[in-house]
Structures are given as structure tokens and as C-alpha cells.
Design a protein around this motif. Structure first.
Motif, PDB file in Angstrom:
ATOM      1  N   GLN A  36      22.235 -13.511 -27.763  1.00  0.00           N
ATOM      2  CA  GLN A  36      21.429 -14.584 -28.266  1.00  0.00           C
ATOM      3  C   GLN A  36      20.602 -15.493 -27.351  1.00  0.00           C
ATOM      4  OE1 GLN A  36      23.957 -17.122 -31.013  1.00  0.00           O
ATOM      5  NE2 GLN A  36      23.614 -15.752 -32.622  1.00  0.00           N
ATOM      6  N   PRO A  39      13.887 -14.876 -26.014  1.00  0.00           N
ATOM      7  CA  PRO A  39      13.370 -13.268 -26.875  1.00  0.00           C
ATOM      8  C   PRO A  39      12.478 -12.672 -25.898  1.00  0.00           C
ATOM      9  CG  PRO A  39      13.596 -15.387 -28.192  1.00  0.00           C
ATOM     10  CD  PRO A  39      13.820 -15.874 -26.928  1.00  0.00           C
ATOM     11  N   VAL A  84      17.063  -9.847 -26.532  1.00  0.00           N
ATOM     12  CA  VAL A  84      17.303 -11.144 -26.796  1.00  0.00           C
ATOM     13  C   VAL A  84      17.153 -11.733 -28.436  1.00  0.00           C
ATOM     14  CG1 VAL A  84      17.365 -13.771 -25.844  1.00  0.00           C
ATOM     15  CG2 VAL A  84      17.216 -11.726 -24.275  1.00  0.00           C
ATOM     16  N   SER A  85      17.950 -11.995 -28.833  1.00  0.00           N
ATOM     17  CA  SER A  85      17.285 -12.608 -30.573  1.00  0.00           C
ATOM     18  C   SER A  85      17.306 -13.982 -30.607  1.00  0.00           C
ATOM     19  CB  SER A  85      18.691 -12.000 -31.334  1.00  0.00           C
ATOM     20  OG  SER A  85      19.923 -12.805 -31.132  1.00  0.00           O
ATOM     21  N   SER A  86      16.207 -14.536 -31.460  1.00  0.00           N
ATOM     22  CA  SER A  86      16.033 -15.850 -31.533  1.00  0.00           C
ATOM     23  C   SER A  86      17.049 -16.566 -32.495  1.00  0.00           C
ATOM     24  CB  SER A  86      14.313 -16.068 -31.884  1.00  0.00           C
ATOM     25  OG  SER A  86      14.286 -15.251 -33.048  1.00  0.00           O
TER      26      SER A  86
END
Length: 120
Positions: free
Chosen positions: A13, A87, A118-120
């Protein structure tokens, strides 16, 4: 022959951390610079960080202050500690080593890459 293998990529994350590594094996006399690059879909490959044989480091402006490159010469391994991930750090991360072979030639070798998402 010389082989580079990256590991440690994955999904994290935004704001999180990840450490990736790249280990070299094979007929290696000496390693000079160890570099990390990254390539996002549809974008050019970009240099992220460099560590020279004396430990001098340089970073791209995009990662300075968030990423740390280090090396373990006994293990022919380079690490990239990535903190405060964003992200826009999402990419395939590739290592490149400048290796001296037994006959004295310096040759660049690349790893196959490890995906960092990388997730927002």
C-alpha cells in the motif's frame, strides 16, 4: 557465465515499505558498480540508484530521501530499501552489475526484474 536474480518484489500500500535484493552468481572476479533501474508500462527505463565499489551512492530525484541502496560484497548482493512508497513507484525493478571477468574485461549484466506494485 554470470547470472543476476532479483527477489523481494510484491504488492504494498502507499506509504509502505519494501526491500528488494539482487544476487549475482557465476564466474565473477570483481564487481564495480551495482545499479537499480525501473521501468513502468509505457515509459522508458530510468536509473533509480547506484552504489559504487567504495560505497558511494547516488539517487534519482524521484526517490532521494525515500530509497536506500546498499551492498554486501561477500554475497555479491545489492539491496534497495524502499520507504514511503507511492503509486508512481510501481514498475519492474531491474539490477545491473558491472562485472570483471577472469580475463580482465568489464561486462554489464542485467537481472530479469522484479515487479513492485504500490496501491493507492
Amino acid at each position: 557465465q554470470v547470472r543476476l536474480v532479483e527477489s523481494g518484489g510484491g504488492l504494498v500500500q502507499a506509504g509502505g515499505s519494501l526491500r528488494i535484493s539482487c544476487a549475482a552468481s557465476g564466474s565473477i572476479f570483481k564487481i564495480n558498480a551495482m545499479d537499480w533501474y525501473r521501468q513502468a508500462p509505457g515509459k522508458q527505463r530510468e536509473l533509480v540508484a547506484i552504489i559504487s565499489s567504495d560505497g558511494t551512492t547516488n539517487y534519482s530525484d524521484a526517490v532521494k530521501g525515500r530509497f536506500t541502496i546498499s551492498r554486501d560484497n561477500a554475497k555479491n548482493t545489492v539491496y534497495l530499501q524502499m520507504n514511503s512508497l507511492k503509486p508512481e513507484d510501481t514498475a519492474v525493478y531491474l539490477c545491473k552489475f558491472r562485472v570483471m571477468r577472469s580475463w580482465g574485461a568489464w561486462i554489464d549484466y542485467w537481472g530479469q526484474g522484479t515487479q513492485v506494485t504500490v496501491s493507492s
